[in-house]
Design an enzyme around this catalytic site. Sequence first.
Site: not given
Ligand code: DGY
Length: 332
Positions: A238, A267, A285
């Site tokens: 993240r 984002e 992402h």
């Molecule tokens: C998640 O599932 O947390 C991912 O970041 C989505 O791509």
Amino acid sequence: MSARVSPSNDATVLVFGPYNGDGVTELERRFTVRKLRERDLAELPEGERASIRAVAVAGHIPNAAIDALPNLEVIGHFGVGYDGVDAAHAASRGVAVTNTPDVLTDEVADTTLGLLLMTVRELGQAEAYARAGRWQAEGPYPLTRFSLRGKTVGIMGLGRIGLAIAKRLEAFGLAIAYHNRSRRSDVSYAYHDTLEGLAKAVDILVVAAPGGASTDKAVNAGILRALGPDGIFINIGRGSTVDEPALIDALRDGTIARAGLDVFADEPRIPADLLALPNVVVLPHVASASRDTRRAMGNLVADNLSAWFAGEPLPTPVPESEAAGLSRAKVS
Ligand code: DGY
């Protein structure tokens, strides 16, 4: 495959803003679905709110929206990282939360290795060089400053995804170390009880940890200094886990050498200062973003909601919901 799965699923599901297309189709196959274009409950007239018993969301849902749905029972989060949902708050209102672990683990781990190779071996730049006809005009692409050979990779967050990354790195012949809240008893990789200790000990630091308060800006200027001038930073977890301005400074002034990033603090905005740097690889992402994997994630959201309305145990409740005894609907 077009009929509703079961009349017991006669519940209205609110799709809270942008959501995977196949996932919506699967929800519509099983439930009555109401869709919001944006993550904004203002789109849903007050009179319709009482009909909503479940929410499907990919990303953030504010607590105010949870509170404004009087008959909400369950939130199916599309994604394994559910930092966009306050699961403790939901639990305090008796609302269960589910996420989508496992079905995306290998896809995310595959993408991590791709991003790592792009960052270390400059594959994106080399491809652009070939496409621009520069190989023929100017000769071979310059030898890369970095190689994976002989490197030690540190993983912050050795959960399901971190382990899948580690397995792949093992196959690449690389030494592996990790930092977690606690040491795992099922692996022999070197454990560091601080992130700084890990950053000091490795050449490449990979973040595969969840977001949220416990990891907020954990990778700060000090950690980047510990990684050092030949250090490479990869983030597949993240954006909130990194102090982004500190990362930009560190890349600019040579505190670290490079970064490969799939995730960002705000984002889909990527800071212009980051994009201007030559020593960073950015992806939008996409770690889990194949059609098959996203379809599997959408099916798992739907499976959770189906289980809830059938009074069966949720396949993948989040820990906060389990701790609150919300791992299945209470049948009265
Ligand atoms: C998640 O599932 O947390 C991912 O970041 C989505 O791509």
